[in-house]
Scaffold this motif. Structure first.
Motif, PDB file in Angstrom:
ATOM      1  N   GLN A   1      41.705  41.931  36.816  1.00 51.53           N
ATOM      2  CA  GLN A   1      41.085  40.613  36.665  1.00 51.53           C
ATOM      3  C   GLN A   1      42.054  39.509  37.083  1.00 51.53           C
ATOM      4  O   GLN A   1      41.648  38.517  37.696  1.00 51.53           O
ATOM      5  N   TYR A   2      43.351  39.681  36.746  1.00 52.15           N
ATOM      6  CA  TYR A   2      44.367  38.701  37.133  1.00 52.15           C
ATOM      7  C   TYR A   2      44.398  38.555  38.657  1.00 52.15           C
ATOM      8  O   TYR A   2      44.347  37.445  39.190  1.00 52.15           O
TER       9      TYR A   2
ATOM     10  N   PHE B   1      42.016  39.401  40.817  1.00 49.76           N
ATOM     11  CA  PHE B   1      40.749  38.854  41.334  1.00 49.76           C
ATOM     12  C   PHE B   1      40.689  37.345  41.138  1.00 49.76           C
ATOM     13  O   PHE B   1      40.193  36.609  41.994  1.00 49.76           O
ATOM     14  N   LYS B   2      41.208  36.879  40.000  1.00 48.69           N
ATOM     15  CA  LYS B   2      41.235  35.429  39.753  1.00 48.69           C
ATOM     16  C   LYS B   2      42.142  34.758  40.795  1.00 48.69           C
ATOM     17  O   LYS B   2      41.790  33.728  41.371  1.00 48.69           O
ATOM     18  N   LYS B   3      43.323  35.377  41.025  1.00 46.20           N
ATOM     19  CA  LYS B   3      44.243  34.861  42.043  1.00 46.20           C
ATOM     20  C   LYS B   3      43.547  34.827  43.404  1.00 46.20           C
ATOM     21  O   LYS B   3      43.655  33.859  44.155  1.00 46.20           O
ATOM     22  N   ALA B   4      42.833  35.907  43.718  1.00 44.12           N
ATOM     23  CA  ALA B   4      42.145  36.003  45.006  1.00 44.12           C
ATOM     24  C   ALA B   4      41.075  34.923  45.124  1.00 44.12           C
ATOM     25  O   ALA B   4      40.877  34.338  46.189  1.00 44.12           O
ATOM     26  N   SER B   5      40.403  34.628  44.002  1.00 42.33           N
ATOM     27  CA  SER B   5      39.286  33.680  44.044  1.00 42.33           C
ATOM     28  C   SER B   5      39.752  32.253  44.307  1.00 42.33           C
ATOM     29  O   SER B   5      38.965  31.396  44.690  1.00 42.33           O
ATOM     30  N   GLU B   6      41.067  32.003  44.113  1.00 37.87           N
ATOM     31  CA  GLU B   6      41.587  30.661  44.372  1.00 37.87           C
ATOM     32  C   GLU B   6      41.602  30.369  45.871  1.00 37.87           C
ATOM     33  O   GLU B   6      41.741  29.231  46.282  1.00 37.87           O
ATOM     34  N   ASP B   7      41.495  31.406  46.680  1.00 40.90           N
ATOM     35  CA  ASP B   7      41.597  31.214  48.127  1.00 40.90           C
ATOM     36  C   ASP B   7      40.507  32.017  48.836  1.00 40.90           C
ATOM     37  O   ASP B   7      40.774  32.756  49.770  1.00 40.90           O
ATOM     38  N   ILE B   8      39.279  31.890  48.310  1.00 37.26           N
ATOM     39  CA  ILE B   8      38.208  32.697  48.903  1.00 37.26           C
ATOM     40  C   ILE B   8      37.194  31.780  49.594  1.00 37.26           C
ATOM     41  O   ILE B   8      36.783  30.765  49.051  1.00 37.26           O
ATOM     42  N   THR B   9      36.873  32.119  50.852  1.00 34.73           N
ATOM     43  CA  THR B   9      35.838  31.399  51.595  1.00 34.73           C
ATOM     44  C   THR B   9      35.040  32.423  52.391  1.00 34.73           C
ATOM     45  O   THR B   9      35.437  33.584  52.461  1.00 34.73           O
ATOM     46  N   PHE B  10      33.943  31.991  52.991  1.00 32.78           N
ATOM     47  CA  PHE B  10      33.159  32.913  53.809  1.00 32.78           C
ATOM     48  C   PHE B  10      33.764  33.001  55.200  1.00 32.78           C
ATOM     49  O   PHE B  10      33.148  32.664  56.203  1.00 32.78           O
TER      50      PHE B  10
ATOM     51  N   LYS C   1      40.158  35.178  56.640  1.00 36.82           N
ATOM     52  CA  LYS C   1      40.794  34.754  55.390  1.00 36.82           C
ATOM     53  C   LYS C   1      40.661  35.813  54.303  1.00 36.82           C
ATOM     54  O   LYS C   1      41.580  36.026  53.509  1.00 36.82           O
ATOM     55  N   ILE C   2      39.486  36.463  54.277  1.00 40.35           N
ATOM     56  CA  ILE C   2      39.262  37.487  53.247  1.00 40.35           C
ATOM     57  C   ILE C   2      40.193  38.683  53.492  1.00 40.35           C
ATOM     58  O   ILE C   2      40.806  39.208  52.574  1.00 40.35           O
ATOM     59  N   ILE C   3      40.314  39.074  54.773  1.00 39.44           N
ATOM     60  CA  ILE C   3      41.180  40.213  55.098  1.00 39.44           C
ATOM     61  C   ILE C   3      42.636  39.894  54.779  1.00 39.44           C
ATOM     62  O   ILE C   3      43.404  40.753  54.366  1.00 39.44           O
ATOM     63  N   GLN C   4      43.009  38.606  54.962  1.00 40.64           N
ATOM     64  CA  GLN C   4      44.400  38.218  54.715  1.00 40.64           C
ATOM     65  C   GLN C   4      44.684  37.966  53.233  1.00 40.64           C
ATOM     66  O   GLN C   4      45.827  37.729  52.854  1.00 40.64           O
ATOM     67  N   ASN C   5      43.634  38.034  52.416  1.00 38.45           N
ATOM     68  CA  ASN C   5      43.801  37.738  50.994  1.00 38.45           C
ATOM     69  C   ASN C   5      44.377  38.954  50.268  1.00 38.45           C
ATOM     70  O   ASN C   5      43.668  39.847  49.833  1.00 38.45           O
ATOM     71  N   LYS C   6      45.724  38.961  50.146  1.00 32.37           N
ATOM     72  CA  LYS C   6      46.368  40.167  49.594  1.00 32.37           C
ATOM     73  C   LYS C   6      45.973  40.407  48.148  1.00 32.37           C
ATOM     74  O   LYS C   6      45.838  41.553  47.716  1.00 32.37           O
ATOM     75  N   TYR C   7      45.750  39.337  47.385  1.00 31.34           N
ATOM     76  CA  TYR C   7      45.401  39.516  45.973  1.00 31.34           C
ATOM     77  C   TYR C   7      44.083  40.275  45.805  1.00 31.34           C
ATOM     78  O   TYR C   7      43.906  41.042  44.877  1.00 31.34           O
ATOM     79  N   LEU C   8      43.143  40.033  46.746  1.00 27.51           N
ATOM     80  CA  LEU C   8      41.861  40.735  46.698  1.00 27.51           C
ATOM     81  C   LEU C   8      42.091  42.246  46.789  1.00 27.51           C
ATOM     82  O   LEU C   8      41.505  43.020  46.032  1.00 27.51           O
ATOM     83  N   PHE C   9      42.994  42.655  47.685  1.00 25.52           N
ATOM     84  CA  PHE C   9      43.246  44.087  47.865  1.00 25.52           C
ATOM     85  C   PHE C   9      44.048  44.667  46.706  1.00 25.52           C
ATOM     86  O   PHE C   9      43.840  45.817  46.313  1.00 25.52           O
ATOM     87  N   TYR C  10      44.967  43.855  46.150  1.00 22.81           N
ATOM     88  CA  TYR C  10      45.665  44.319  44.939  1.00 22.81           C
ATOM     89  C   TYR C  10      44.634  44.577  43.833  1.00 22.81           C
ATOM     90  O   TYR C  10      44.685  45.582  43.128  1.00 22.81           O
ATOM     91  N   GLY C  11      43.698  43.640  43.682  1.00 26.22           N
ATOM     92  CA  GLY C  11      42.671  43.759  42.641  1.00 26.22           C
ATOM     93  C   GLY C  11      41.823  45.004  42.825  1.00 26.22           C
ATOM     94  O   GLY C  11      41.593  45.760  41.879  1.00 26.22           O
ATOM     95  N   ILE C  12      41.372  45.208  44.072  1.00 21.08           N
ATOM     96  CA  ILE C  12      40.532  46.382  44.357  1.00 21.08           C
ATOM     97  C   ILE C  12      41.327  47.660  44.094  1.00 21.08           C
ATOM     98  O   ILE C  12      40.823  48.609  43.476  1.00 21.08           O
TER      99      ILE C  12
ATOM    100  N   ILE D   1      42.300  52.487  40.638  1.00 19.71           N
ATOM    101  CA  ILE D   1      43.121  53.329  39.754  1.00 19.71           C
ATOM    102  C   ILE D   1      42.471  53.414  38.374  1.00 19.71           C
ATOM    103  O   ILE D   1      42.343  54.492  37.784  1.00 19.71           O
ATOM    104  N   GLY D   2      42.012  52.246  37.880  1.00 19.70           N
ATOM    105  CA  GLY D   2      41.355  52.215  36.567  1.00 19.70           C
ATOM    106  C   GLY D   2      40.104  53.089  36.533  1.00 19.70           C
ATOM    107  O   GLY D   2      39.884  53.837  35.576  1.00 19.70           O
ATOM    108  N   SER D   3      39.298  53.029  37.600  1.00 20.66           N
ATOM    109  CA  SER D   3      38.067  53.821  37.665  1.00 20.66           C
ATOM    110  C   SER D   3      38.386  55.309  37.695  1.00 20.66           C
ATOM    111  O   SER D   3      37.702  56.119  37.057  1.00 20.66           O
ATOM    112  N   LEU D   4      39.441  55.659  38.444  1.00 21.40           N
ATOM    113  CA  LEU D   4      39.834  57.070  38.548  1.00 21.40           C
ATOM    114  C   LEU D   4      40.240  57.602  37.170  1.00 21.40           C
ATOM    115  O   LEU D   4      39.791  58.688  36.755  1.00 21.40           O
ATOM    116  N   ILE D   5      41.064  56.839  36.446  1.00 21.63           N
ATOM    117  CA  ILE D   5      41.488  57.268  35.100  1.00 21.63           C
ATOM    118  C   ILE D   5      40.265  57.402  34.195  1.00 21.63           C
ATOM    119  O   ILE D   5      40.138  58.352  33.429  1.00 21.63           O
ATOM    120  N   TRP D   6      39.326  56.452  34.317  1.00 20.68           N
ATOM    121  CA  TRP D   6      38.108  56.464  33.499  1.00 20.68           C
ATOM    122  C   TRP D   6      37.315  57.747  33.730  1.00 20.68           C
ATOM    123  O   TRP D   6      36.881  58.411  32.796  1.00 20.68           O
TER     124      TRP D   6
END
Lengths: 116, 146
Positions: free
Chosen positions: A22-23, A25-34, A38-49, A54-59
């Protein structure tokens, strides 16, 4: 089927991972446009995903060791960490209602723990 | 971030989100008993027809497909969630979202035959109330209140 206590511990630890996601994704959302570039260059988005993957796999790996009706409510603990992260890193305000909400979630999750 | 009255479609989207979330959990739980070793050895056997027929005839391997289905439902739910939050107040949409904890408990009881008891239900009620209160408090702050 009974729920292993260590499985509940793993879910609680995994909820930290959810909050880290969530941290990012919030960081990513500060710099999100259509804008694809820009989306591909948004490193926080990929960190979030990545963190969420990892969380889903453990689940999925932990699900066979407990009842869904026990393990799933424990996921709600993520609201506690997200509130603390929001306050600490995004300077979001807390108020009585949000603290009461966190308290209610803690009580609720404890009751589910009693119900094992 | 000021918001006006919640749009009806935002509530519908959030309700759909909770249903997809709950169904996603059901499929993931059903699929989680998968036999990973056998699945990996099948994939490495490089015989597509045997792989597909074995997966569909073996419940433990079929579980792998259920997991993918569950994850896909989860992805759809996330999109609905984000779209819904654009259309209204958190004080209403958070409580609606929180109902997914009720749906998961109902599915656990009726589709997975897990024993429910009063402690679990009180717990779910506390969680739903808690998420609702967080939504209410957040909305208050957005509107400049305390």
């Amino acid at each position: 089927m009974a729920t292993a206590q260590w499985a509940i511990m793993v879910v609680i630890l995994t909820s930290f991972i959810g909050a880290i996601g969530q941290y990012f994704f919030k960081k990513a959302s500060e710099d999100i446009t259509f804008n694809i570039k820009k989306i591909i260059q948004n490193k926080y988005l990929f960190y979030g995903i990545g963190v969420y993957a990892i969380g889903s796999l453990i689940w999925i790996l932990i699900l066979p060791y407990g009842e869904l009706s026990v393990l799933y409510p424990f996921v709600a603990i993520v609201y506690i960490w997200v509130a603390l992260v929001s306050k600490r890193y995004f300077k979001e305000k807390m108020n009585m209602w949000k603290w009461l909400g966190i308290l209610s979630i803690i009580i609720g999750v404890s009751f589910v723990g009693f119900g094992i | 971030m000021k918001m006006q009255k919640t749009k009806w479609w935002a509530i519908v989207l959030m309700l759909l989100c909770t249903v997809f979330t709950a169904l996603g959990q059901l499929f993931m739980k059903k699929g989680s008993a998968i036999d990973y070793g056998k699945l990996v050895s099948l994939i490495f056997s490089q015989n597509i027809i045997t792989t597909i027929t074995t997966i569909f005839s073996n419940p433990l391997l079929f579980g792998g497909l259920l997991i993918f289905f569950g994850l896909a439902l989860y992805g759809i739910a996330a999109v609905f969630n984000i779209a819904s939050l654009k259309g209204g107040e958190l004080s209403l949409l958070f409580p609606v979202f929180a109902t997914n904890y009720i749906w998961v408990s109902l599915l656990s009881a009726y589709a997975l035959n897990e024993p429910m008891n009063i402690y679990k239900w009180i717990g779910v009620a506390g969680i739903v109330l808690g998420i609702s209160l967080i939504g209410y408090g957040t909305e208050k702050i957005h509107k400049g209140g305390k």
